[in-house]
Design a protein around this motif. Structure first.
Motif, PDB file in Angstrom:
ATOM      1  N   ILE A  19       1.071  -1.715  -0.299  1.00  0.00           N
ATOM      2  CA  ILE A  19       0.071  -0.060   0.042  1.00  0.00           C
ATOM      3  C   ILE A  19       0.236   1.049   0.095  1.00  0.00           C
ATOM      4  O   ILE A  19       0.815   1.874  -0.553  1.00  0.00           O
ATOM      5  CB  ILE A  19      -0.542  -0.056   1.662  1.00  0.00           C
ATOM      6  CG1 ILE A  19      -1.907  -1.078   1.015  1.00  0.00           C
ATOM      7  CG2 ILE A  19      -1.801   1.263   1.615  1.00  0.00           C
ATOM      8  CD1 ILE A  19      -3.343  -0.994   1.921  1.00  0.00           C
ATOM      9  N   ILE A  20       2.428   1.225   0.711  1.00  0.00           N
ATOM     10  CA  ILE A  20       2.676   2.291   1.027  1.00  0.00           C
ATOM     11  C   ILE A  20       3.270   2.730  -0.845  1.00  0.00           C
ATOM     12  O   ILE A  20       3.657   3.710  -1.489  1.00  0.00           O
ATOM     13  CB  ILE A  20       3.605   2.139   1.798  1.00  0.00           C
ATOM     14  CG1 ILE A  20       3.159   2.297   3.613  1.00  0.00           C
ATOM     15  CG2 ILE A  20       5.050   3.843   1.948  1.00  0.00           C
ATOM     16  CD1 ILE A  20       4.710   2.039   4.233  1.00  0.00           C
ATOM     17  N   ILE A  21       4.046   1.566  -1.101  1.00  0.00           N
ATOM     18  CA  ILE A  21       4.448   1.936  -2.490  1.00  0.00           C
ATOM     19  C   ILE A  21       3.425   2.697  -3.761  1.00  0.00           C
ATOM     20  O   ILE A  21       3.881   2.881  -4.092  1.00  0.00           O
ATOM     21  CB  ILE A  21       4.830   0.745  -3.073  1.00  0.00           C
ATOM     22  CG1 ILE A  21       6.136   0.477  -2.343  1.00  0.00           C
ATOM     23  CG2 ILE A  21       5.335   0.427  -4.189  1.00  0.00           C
ATOM     24  CD1 ILE A  21       6.369  -1.630  -2.588  1.00  0.00           C
ATOM     25  N   GLN A  22       2.116   1.856  -3.327  1.00  0.00           N
ATOM     26  CA  GLN A  22       1.124   2.262  -4.609  1.00  0.00           C
ATOM     27  C   GLN A  22       0.732   3.571  -4.000  1.00  0.00           C
ATOM     28  O   GLN A  22       0.772   4.622  -4.665  1.00  0.00           O
ATOM     29  CB  GLN A  22       0.005   1.430  -4.123  1.00  0.00           C
ATOM     30  CG  GLN A  22       0.042  -0.220  -4.612  1.00  0.00           C
ATOM     31  CD  GLN A  22       0.514  -0.193  -5.593  1.00  0.00           C
ATOM     32  OE1 GLN A  22       0.028   0.395  -7.000  1.00  0.00           O
ATOM     33  NE2 GLN A  22       1.186  -0.848  -6.385  1.00  0.00           N
ATOM     34  N   VAL A  23       1.113   4.478  -2.714  1.00  0.00           N
ATOM     35  CA  VAL A  23       0.907   5.578  -2.582  1.00  0.00           C
ATOM     36  C   VAL A  23       1.997   6.256  -3.317  1.00  0.00           C
ATOM     37  O   VAL A  23       2.108   7.506  -3.874  1.00  0.00           O
ATOM     38  CB  VAL A  23       0.861   6.014  -0.720  1.00  0.00           C
ATOM     39  CG1 VAL A  23       0.751   7.393  -0.531  1.00  0.00           C
ATOM     40  CG2 VAL A  23      -0.386   5.153  -0.332  1.00  0.00           C
ATOM     41  N   MET A  24       3.422   6.010  -3.096  1.00  0.00           N
ATOM     42  CA  MET A  24       4.039   6.537  -3.470  1.00  0.00           C
ATOM     43  C   MET A  24       4.474   6.613  -5.071  1.00  0.00           C
ATOM     44  O   MET A  24       5.269   7.266  -5.422  1.00  0.00           O
ATOM     45  CB  MET A  24       5.597   5.864  -2.476  1.00  0.00           C
ATOM     46  CG  MET A  24       6.014   6.131  -1.124  1.00  0.00           C
ATOM     47  SD  MET A  24       5.209   7.524  -0.813  1.00  0.00           S
ATOM     48  CE  MET A  24       7.508   8.242  -0.732  1.00  0.00           C
ATOM     49  N   LYS A  25       3.862   5.688  -5.384  1.00  0.00           N
ATOM     50  CA  LYS A  25       4.362   5.498  -7.017  1.00  0.00           C
ATOM     51  C   LYS A  25       3.588   6.589  -7.790  1.00  0.00           C
ATOM     52  O   LYS A  25       3.504   6.722  -8.914  1.00  0.00           O
ATOM     53  CB  LYS A  25       3.065   4.049  -7.118  1.00  0.00           C
ATOM     54  CG  LYS A  25       3.735   3.061  -8.339  1.00  0.00           C
ATOM     55  CD  LYS A  25       3.536   2.220  -8.430  1.00  0.00           C
ATOM     56  CE  LYS A  25       3.763   0.678  -8.463  1.00  0.00           C
ATOM     57  NZ  LYS A  25       3.699  -0.027  -8.610  1.00  0.00           N
ATOM     58  N   LYS A  26       2.581   7.048  -7.240  1.00  0.00           N
ATOM     59  CA  LYS A  26       1.958   8.497  -8.053  1.00  0.00           C
ATOM     60  C   LYS A  26       3.019   9.574  -7.446  1.00  0.00           C
ATOM     61  O   LYS A  26       2.874  10.340  -8.851  1.00  0.00           O
ATOM     62  CB  LYS A  26       0.932   8.610  -7.153  1.00  0.00           C
ATOM     63  CG  LYS A  26      -0.469   8.079  -7.014  1.00  0.00           C
ATOM     64  CD  LYS A  26      -1.187   6.985  -7.994  1.00  0.00           C
ATOM     65  CE  LYS A  26      -1.832   6.311  -8.410  1.00  0.00           C
ATOM     66  NZ  LYS A  26      -2.593   5.514  -9.203  1.00  0.00           N
TER      67      LYS A  26
ATOM     68  N   LEU B 177       9.973   3.407   4.471  1.00  0.00           N
ATOM     69  CA  LEU B 177       9.939   3.276   2.688  1.00  0.00           C
ATOM     70  C   LEU B 177       9.278   4.427   2.124  1.00  0.00           C
ATOM     71  O   LEU B 177       9.745   4.894   1.100  1.00  0.00           O
ATOM     72  CB  LEU B 177       8.873   2.623   2.425  1.00  0.00           C
ATOM     73  CG  LEU B 177       9.162   0.554   2.197  1.00  0.00           C
ATOM     74  CD1 LEU B 177       7.571   0.066   2.322  1.00  0.00           C
ATOM     75  CD2 LEU B 177       9.922   0.831   1.130  1.00  0.00           C
ATOM     76  N   PHE B 178       7.793   4.973   3.287  1.00  0.00           N
ATOM     77  CA  PHE B 178       7.837   6.244   2.935  1.00  0.00           C
ATOM     78  C   PHE B 178       9.298   7.818   2.373  1.00  0.00           C
ATOM     79  O   PHE B 178       9.016   8.373   1.764  1.00  0.00           O
ATOM     80  CB  PHE B 178       7.427   7.289   3.688  1.00  0.00           C
ATOM     81  CG  PHE B 178       6.148   6.722   3.893  1.00  0.00           C
ATOM     82  CD1 PHE B 178       4.997   6.972   2.996  1.00  0.00           C
ATOM     83  CD2 PHE B 178       4.893   5.822   4.798  1.00  0.00           C
ATOM     84  CE1 PHE B 178       3.441   6.255   2.933  1.00  0.00           C
ATOM     85  CE2 PHE B 178       3.917   5.996   5.289  1.00  0.00           C
ATOM     86  CZ  PHE B 178       3.522   5.904   4.073  1.00  0.00           C
ATOM     87  N   ILE B 179      10.223   6.848   3.163  1.00  0.00           N
ATOM     88  CA  ILE B 179      11.679   7.681   2.841  1.00  0.00           C
ATOM     89  C   ILE B 179      12.547   7.437   1.702  1.00  0.00           C
ATOM     90  O   ILE B 179      13.379   8.167   0.993  1.00  0.00           O
ATOM     91  CB  ILE B 179      12.357   8.280   4.758  1.00  0.00           C
ATOM     92  CG1 ILE B 179      11.381   9.311   5.401  1.00  0.00           C
ATOM     93  CG2 ILE B 179      13.676   8.412   4.118  1.00  0.00           C
ATOM     94  CD1 ILE B 179      11.252  10.334   5.038  1.00  0.00           C
ATOM     95  N   ILE B 180      12.511   6.116   2.340  1.00  0.00           N
ATOM     96  CA  ILE B 180      13.876   5.315   1.046  1.00  0.00           C
ATOM     97  C   ILE B 180      13.068   4.996  -0.653  1.00  0.00           C
ATOM     98  O   ILE B 180      13.627   5.395  -1.079  1.00  0.00           O
ATOM     99  CB  ILE B 180      13.683   3.775   1.830  1.00  0.00           C
ATOM    100  CG1 ILE B 180      14.327   3.527   3.661  1.00  0.00           C
ATOM    101  CG2 ILE B 180      14.544   2.759   1.183  1.00  0.00           C
ATOM    102  CD1 ILE B 180      13.989   2.743   3.881  1.00  0.00           C
ATOM    103  N   TYR B 181      11.690   4.612  -0.913  1.00  0.00           N
ATOM    104  CA  TYR B 181      11.006   5.036  -2.213  1.00  0.00           C
ATOM    105  C   TYR B 181      11.846   5.399  -2.812  1.00  0.00           C
ATOM    106  O   TYR B 181      12.335   4.734  -4.271  1.00  0.00           O
ATOM    107  CB  TYR B 181       9.393   4.625  -2.000  1.00  0.00           C
ATOM    108  CG  TYR B 181       9.328   4.253  -3.775  1.00  0.00           C
ATOM    109  CD1 TYR B 181       8.862   2.720  -4.065  1.00  0.00           C
ATOM    110  CD2 TYR B 181       8.549   5.389  -4.238  1.00  0.00           C
ATOM    111  CE1 TYR B 181       8.159   2.606  -4.808  1.00  0.00           C
ATOM    112  CE2 TYR B 181       8.086   5.069  -5.336  1.00  0.00           C
ATOM    113  CZ  TYR B 181       8.367   3.749  -6.105  1.00  0.00           C
ATOM    114  OH  TYR B 181       7.377   3.770  -6.634  1.00  0.00           O
TER     115      TYR B 181
END
Length: 365
Positions: A59-66, A201-205
Motif C-alpha cells: 500500500i505504501i508503494i502504491q501511494v508513493m508510485k503516484k 519506505l516513505f523515505i526510502i522509496y
C-alpha cells in the motif's frame, strides 16, 4: 528537491536496508511476548503478521508510485497544504527521532548489562553516536551498503540461534492450537509491532533506482524478517519451553549462553559485539529519516545541519532518562503504538485520501 539520482540504491540494498530496520530490536523479546499470549501456538501468528506487513508495504508503494520523487514530507504538504502538512511532518519527525532514541538507549542498556557494566553510559552513548553520525551524513546509499555488509558479516549468527533446537525438546511445541484460535489472534498485534521499520519506505522509496522492483524488494525484506523470527521463536520454545521462556527479559540473547568452547569463556560477549552491528542497521536509518525529514521540512538540500541538531536533543534527553528495563518497556510501548499508526493505518488513509484528492482535482496535481 534532493538529488536522488546521485544517491540511488539497488534492489539488494533496498531489501536488506528494510530487513535490517525491521529485525534489529523486535527480535530480542519476541519469543517471550508471543508466549505470554499465544502459548505454544503463538508462532502461527508470525505468518499473519507477515501477511499484514506485506500488504501495508505494498500500500505504501502504491501511494508513493503516484509521486515517485516525493517523500512523506512532500506528500503531507501536497495533500494537506503548508500548515497542516507541516504539522503531520513534525509528528513524523518526532516518531523517527523517538525510534532512534529507543534503539540507542536499548543498545546502551545491553552493553552496560552484558559487556561493560562499569563503563559510564554517557561514554557508550558517545561511542555509538559518532559512527552513526558519519554513516547518516553520507546518505542512504552508504547506509544501505552498511546494511548489506552487516547482513553478510553476521549471517553466521543464524546458525547459533538454530543450535539450541538440537539440544532442546521438540515436544515443547505441542500441542498445536490447544486453546483454540483466539490466543493466536491476540498475538498478532505483538507481531505487527515486530515488523515496524516498513514505514521508512516513505523515505526510502524515492532512492530506489528501479522502482518497478519495489514490491519484490519488500517481499524479500519481510520474508527474511519472518524467517529470522521463526528461527528464534522455535529455538526459544524448543530449548526453554513456552513457560520457562517467560522468565527471561530477552530470551533471544540467552539462547547463546549454553554455547561453550574449551578455548573461550563467555562467548555471549563476542556474540553481542556482532549483534550491536545489527542494532545499528535499525537505529541509523531512523536517524537518517529524522534528519532528512527535518531538512525537507525546512527546505534545505543538505541534511547535515539537521544531524547536528538532533545530537544535543539526544544527549539532553538521555541525561533525564533513567535507563532501566521498566522505562525501556514504557518507551517501547509508546513507540509501538505510534508506529502502528504510521506503518499500518497511515498508508491506508493516504491511499484513500490520495484517490479522493486526485478525483476532486481531476487528476491535476
Amino acid at each position: 528537491m534532493p538529488n536522488f539520482k546521485n544517491n540511488t540504491i539497488t534492489l539488494t540494498q533496498f531489501s536488506l536496508l528494510i530487513y535490517g530496520t525491521q529485525s534489529g530490536i523486535g527480535i530480542l523479546s519476541l519469543p517471550r511476548d508471543l508466549a505470554e499470549i499465544g502459548d505454544t501456538s503463538s508462532w502461527i501468528s508470525l505468518f499473519i503478521g507477515y501477511l499484514i506487513s506485506v500488504i501495508a508495504s505494498i500500500i505504501i508503494i502504491q501511494v508513493m508510485k503516484k509521486h515517485p520523487q516525493d517523500t512523506i514530507i512532500q506528500l503531507f504538504r501536497r495533500f494537506f497544504g503548508k500548515w497542516l502538512g507541516s504539522f503531520f511532518s513534525v509528528c513524523w519527525i518526532g516518531y523517527t527521532t523517538l525510534g532512534m532514541f529507543l534503539i540507542t538507549v536499548t543498545s546502551i542498556f545491553i552493553i552496560n548489562t552484558w559487556v561493560l557494566p562499569k563503563t559510564a553510559p554517557y561514554l557508550i552513548l558517545l561511542i555509538i553516536t559518532i559512527p552513526s553520525f558519519y554513516l547518516a551524513r553520507n546518505g542512504l546509499r552508504i547506509i544501505s551498503r552498511f546494511s548489506v555488509l552487516v547482513f553478510f558479516f553476521t549471517s553466521w549468527m543464524a546458525f547459533l540461534f538454530m543450535y539450541p533446537m538440537f539440544t532442546g525438546n521438540l515436544l515443547n511445541l505441542l500441542p498445536i492450537i490447544k486453546d483454540g484460535i483466539m490466543p493466536i489472534i491476540k498475538s498478532v498485534p505483538n507481531i505487527t509491532f515486530s515488523f515496524l521499520g516498513l514505514e521508512l519506505l516513505f523515505i526510502i522509496y524515492p532512492f530506489l533506482d528501479d522502482k518497478s522492483k519495489a514490491v519484490k524488494g519488500v517481499l524479500i525484506a519481510n520474508g527474511l524478517t519472518l524467517l529470522s523470527y521463526l528461527v528464534v521463536t522455535f529455538s526459544s520454545f524448543i530449548y526453554y519451553g513456552p513457560y520457562e521462556v517467560l522468565e527471561y527479559v530477552w530470551p533471544t540473547l540467552n539462547l547463546v549462553k549454553p554455547i561453550e568452547f574449551p578455548f573461550l569463556e563467555r562467548f555471549e560477549i563476542i556474540f553481542l559485539s556482532f549483534y550491536l552491528l545489527i542494532l545499528a542497521t535499525t537505529g541509523i536509518p531512523y536517524y537518517f529519516a529524522s534528519s532528512f525529514s527535518i531538512a525537507q521540512l525546512l527546505g534545505r538540500k543538505d541534511h547535515q545541519l539537521a544531524l547536528f541538531l538532533i545530537l544535543p536533543i539526544l544527549y539532553v534527553t538521555f541525561f533525564f532518562f533513567t535507563n532501566s528495563l521498566a522505562n525501556l518497556d514504557k518507551l517501547g510501548s509508546i513507540f509501538n503504538k505510534v508506529g502502528l499508526g504510521f506503518a499500518f493505518i497511515l498508508p491506508v488513509f493516504l491511499l484513500g485520501y490520495g484517490w479522493l484528492f486526485r478525483l476532486f482535482r481531476r487528476g491535476k496535481m
